[in-house]
Every structure is written in structure tokens, then in C-alpha cells.
Scaffold this motif. Structure first.
Motif, short mmCIF file in Angstrom:
data_model
loop_
_atom_site.label_atom_id
_atom_site.label_comp_id
_atom_site.label_asym_id
_atom_site.label_seq_id
_atom_site.Cartn_x
_atom_site.Cartn_y
_atom_site.Cartn_z
N MET A 109 -2.32 -4.71 -0.84
CA MET A 109 -1.34 -4.05 -1.82
C MET A 109 -0.48 -4.99 -2.38
N GLU A 137 0.09 -1.68 -6.31
CA GLU A 137 -1.32 -1.52 -6.88
C GLU A 137 -2.04 -2.11 -5.78
N ARG A 138 -3.26 -1.52 -5.49
CA ARG A 138 -4.25 -2.21 -4.45
C ARG A 138 -4.95 -3.19 -5.11
N ASN A 139 -5.00 -4.46 -4.34
CA ASN A 139 -5.50 -5.59 -4.82
C ASN A 139 -6.87 -5.91 -4.13
N ALA A 150 -6.47 -2.35 3.37
CA ALA A 150 -6.19 -2.42 1.88
C ALA A 150 -5.10 -3.40 1.56
N LEU A 164 -9.39 -5.83 -0.33
CA LEU A 164 -9.49 -5.27 1.07
C LEU A 164 -9.78 -6.57 2.02
N PRO A 199 -6.81 1.97 4.20
CA PRO A 199 -7.65 2.09 3.05
C PRO A 199 -8.09 3.46 2.74
#
Length: 408
Positions: free
Chosen positions: A349, A372-374, A347, A376, A407
């Protein structure tokens, strides 16, 4: 390979007999994919997840009960069609250990059936009444023997054109490797720039002059390596050499007696002769040669690392590029020494901003918003301390310094 010798034959019929628990495709050499064995690790995982499947909560909201594999499909696209976490595909794919001979390939025309039972879901290939696969495409051919690679039509994990060039072009090396590599020393007619179809001359180090050898005459041409540094520690993790093209060694190095001004003779080195087979960019004196490596027969299947990993994006591939988007390639500061392997999904970030809390009158407290996850990325070519990864999904742009994590 299989051969046709009848007027009418079922196209890739053998392919229809290859159900599997993983959708793997050899991006670099699909024609050899069907010869790859089932590894002990794959079989162990299959034994653990066969018949188990995934919780229904992991299914995508609109996951279809049936789906026919089509030309142009990819593993990642089908995984996203069925799962909220596409890297959990192996757990969804039920495996019949008694029937599977090769779990690496599936083909257009195969029908996938989603089964739900006891709160879990599995995905299987539809079987005909006699236990065989449904018939594949029928093609009429003339009565002569033909050979065709079964794997040519297997669906790939990703769009192969997104990463295929990176399997041979960029290379991460130690500085000493490129420094000691053979170098171009001259071109005919004192030409400055060299391109496809040109002849040039090269010399190796004194301890290893260039010699023509059977099966070892092809070279790749590179320019000075660029250091890749860890954004946090500034340590040099490796050097990325700029790929220029390919050359073939025509004649090896030697020596020749040359008359001197005083009437005597001296032995002078004669550089090796190379012909430029292809040129991505024009070459010049000083560019380096590295032997053409064996073609990578690597298979990819998206999967999360077995343990938690955390790394950083150290480079975006391309000249003077600092920001990346979807389907672009980045380099991360983790490699095989850290447990990274081909197919790992990580993931991306985005770091939370640093702000002042102004919610309380008269107070100004410094705070940092959560990361925050942005998106993959999928690792497709790991080296010892660095790895190339393809951005699969993205919400916003990615930049050097963004972190990557397991992830979960």
C-alpha cells in the motif's frame, strides 16, 4: 528418482501421474521435492475446496478453457492467467483425494482444463481415455541404467533465480550471535584482502574454539550486521549480516610451545586454518564465520494469510538502496511470531498524500487521501520478527515505510 533401462522410454512418465491441487516447487532443492509429504493442513484445505472451486467472478476475463504447461512457466504466471486474485489458486485447483500421491509438482506438457459448473470454476489436468495422463515427451536412450530427478522439470512457483541467493546469503541474526561468532584473525604474508582460493586463519570464542568435525566443516563468511529498525517505533527488530562468501575448515585451533626472549617457553594459541571456497566480496581480518546451515527444502504456494495482517517495509535489500521495483527483495517488520509463513501474499500500500481541501471558497481543511494498493509481494523467508519478500507486481516504486496488508 527413476531409472531407465530400455532403448526407448517415456521421459518422466511417472510425473504425468501426479495431478494436484497446488502447484508447488522446491526452489532450493527441486530434486527432493517429490519426497515431501502432504501436510495435514494441505489435505484439510483440499478436502474443503475439492470439487468446490472459485466463483466465476474470480476468473480473469480471458482465462483460457485449456492450457498446456510449458517450460519456463511459473505458478504465479499461470495463476494470473486464470484468476484476478492469483493467491486463490488452491481453491481453483480441484483435487482428487483418492488418486493424488504427491500434490507438489506439475510438469511441462500437462494439459490444464477449466471446468465451469453452477456458477463456480475448477481447474484439472486432462485425463486420457484410460484415466492416465496424456503421454509426455519421448526420449531415446542407450541401453544402460540412468538416474534422473523427476522434480528437476517441475515448474516453480517463481523464477528461482529471483530469490535463490537469499535462501543462503543474507541472514538475520541477534547481535550477540554475530559478536560471538568465530572471526578471521590473519592471512598469509600479512595480506589485507582475502578472496577465493586464499588461505586464512580464524579463532572462535574461548568457550567454543574451532574444531574439525565430521559434516560440520563448512562456513559462511559475514561482515558486521546492520540493524533493521521498525520505521514507526524505531525498535531494532534484528540485524542483517552482509554475506561475503564460503570457507571450509581445514585444521582446528590448538596451542604450541614457543620460546620466550628469556629462554623459557610459553603456550600460545594457534588459530584454525580455513580455505576460501567462494567470495562474493573480498574478505578481511575481523569478518565473522557462521556454520553453513542445512539447505532449505522449502516449498512455496501463494496464499493469503488466514487472518488480517498489517506490517511495514523496513528495508530494501542492497547497499544504500531505499526504493524498490518489481522482482526486488524487501524486508517487512512481521515474522513467524506474527503468523507470517512462506508463501504469504501481501498487498503493498502507498500512503495517501496529505493535502488541503480548497474546494470550498474561504476554507482550507487538511485532508489525507486514502491509501492505494501499489502491488503484491510474496514472503519467501520468514524469521521471528522480520521476513524477506519478493515484489511480484508493482504499479509504482516501493519505498521504506510503505505498508503491507492482507490482500483481501
Amino acid at each position: 528418482m527413476h531409472q531407465h533401462s530400455h532403448n526407448e522410454t517415456t521421459h518422466r512418465a511417472a510425473a504425468a501421474m501426479l495431478p494436484g491441487w497446488i502447484l508447488l516447487a522446491a526452489l532450493a532443492a527441486p530434486a527432493l521435492a517429490q519426497t515431501l509429504p502432504v501436510t495435514p493442513a494441505q489435505r484439510s484445505t483440499a478436502q474443503q475446496v475439492a470439487q468446490a472451486g472459485v466463483p466465476l467472478s474470480e476468473l480473469a476475463p480471458n482465462a483460457p478453457d485449456e492450457y498446456t504447461v510449458k517450460r519456463g512457466d511459473t505458478l504465479w504466471a499461470i495463476s494470473g492467467l486464470y484468476l484476478t486474485k492469483p493467491w486463490r489458486w488452491p481453491e481453483l485447483w480441484g483435487m482428487n483425494l483418492e488418486q493424488v500421491r504427491n500434490p507438489h509438482l506439475i510438469y511441462p506438457g500437462q494439459q490444464l482444463v477449466l471446468e465451469k459448473r453452477d456458477g463456480r470454476a475448477t481447474l484439472r489436468v486432462r485425463q486420457a481415455a484410460n484415466g492416465e495422463q496424456p503421454p509426455m515427451q519421448t526420449v531415446r536412450v542407450s541401453p544402460r541404467v540412468r538416474a534422473e530427478a523427476l522434480a528437476d522439470s517441475a515448474i516453480p512457483t517463481l523464477r528461482s533465480n529471483a530469490i535463490e541467493a537469499f535462501l543462503t546469503e543474507p541472514v538475520i541474526v541477534d547481535e550477540a550471535v554475530l559478536t560471538n561468532a568465530p572471526r578471521i584473525v590473519a592471512a598469509p604474508e600479512a595480506r589485507v584482502l582475502i578472496t577465493r582460493g586464499d588461505r586464512a586463519y580464524a579463532r572462535g570464542p574461548l568457550a567454543a574454539p574451532l574444531k574439525v568435525q565430521t559434516g560440520a566443516s563448512d562456513y559462511r563468511v559475514f561482515r558486521d550486521a546492520r540493524p533493521l529498525k521498525d520505521p514507526v517505533t524505531s525498535a531494532v527488530l534484528g540485524y542483517e549480516a552482509q554475506y561475503l562468501g564460503k570457507a571450509v575448515l581445514v585444521r582446528g585451533e590448538g596451542t604450541q610451545a614457543v620460546k620466550t626472549a628469556g629462554g623459557g617457553q610459553e603456550q600460545l594459541p594457534v588459530p584454525a586454518t580455513i580455505d576460501i571456497l567462494s567470495a562474493k566480496e573480498e574478505m578481511r581480518v575481523g569478518d565473522r564465520l557462521l556454520p553453513e546451515p542445512p539447505r532449505l527444502f522449502t516449498n512455496y504456494v501463494p496464499h493469503a494469510p488466514a487472518r488480517g495482517l498489517q506490517g511495514t517495509i523496513v528495508s530494501v535489500y542492497g547497499n544504500a538502496v531505499a526504493i524498490a521495483g518489481q522482482n526486488q527483495v524487501v524486508v517487512i517488520n512481521k515474522g513467524t511470531a506474527d503468523g507470517i509463513e512462506s508463501g504469504h501474499v501481501l498487498a503493498i500500500m502507498t500512503a495517501g498524500e496529505r493535502r488541503l481541501d480548497r474546494s470550498q471558497p474561504g476554507e482550507r481543511t487538511a485532508i489525507k487521501l486514502p491509501d492505494e494498493r501499489n502491488g503484491l509481494l510474496l514472503v519467501f523467508r520468514p524469521f521471528e520478527r522480520l521476513s524477506y519478500g519478493l515484489i511480484l507486481e508493482i504499479n509504482n516504486t516501493v519505498q521504506v515505510g510503505d505498508s503491507v496488508v492482507s490482500p483481501q
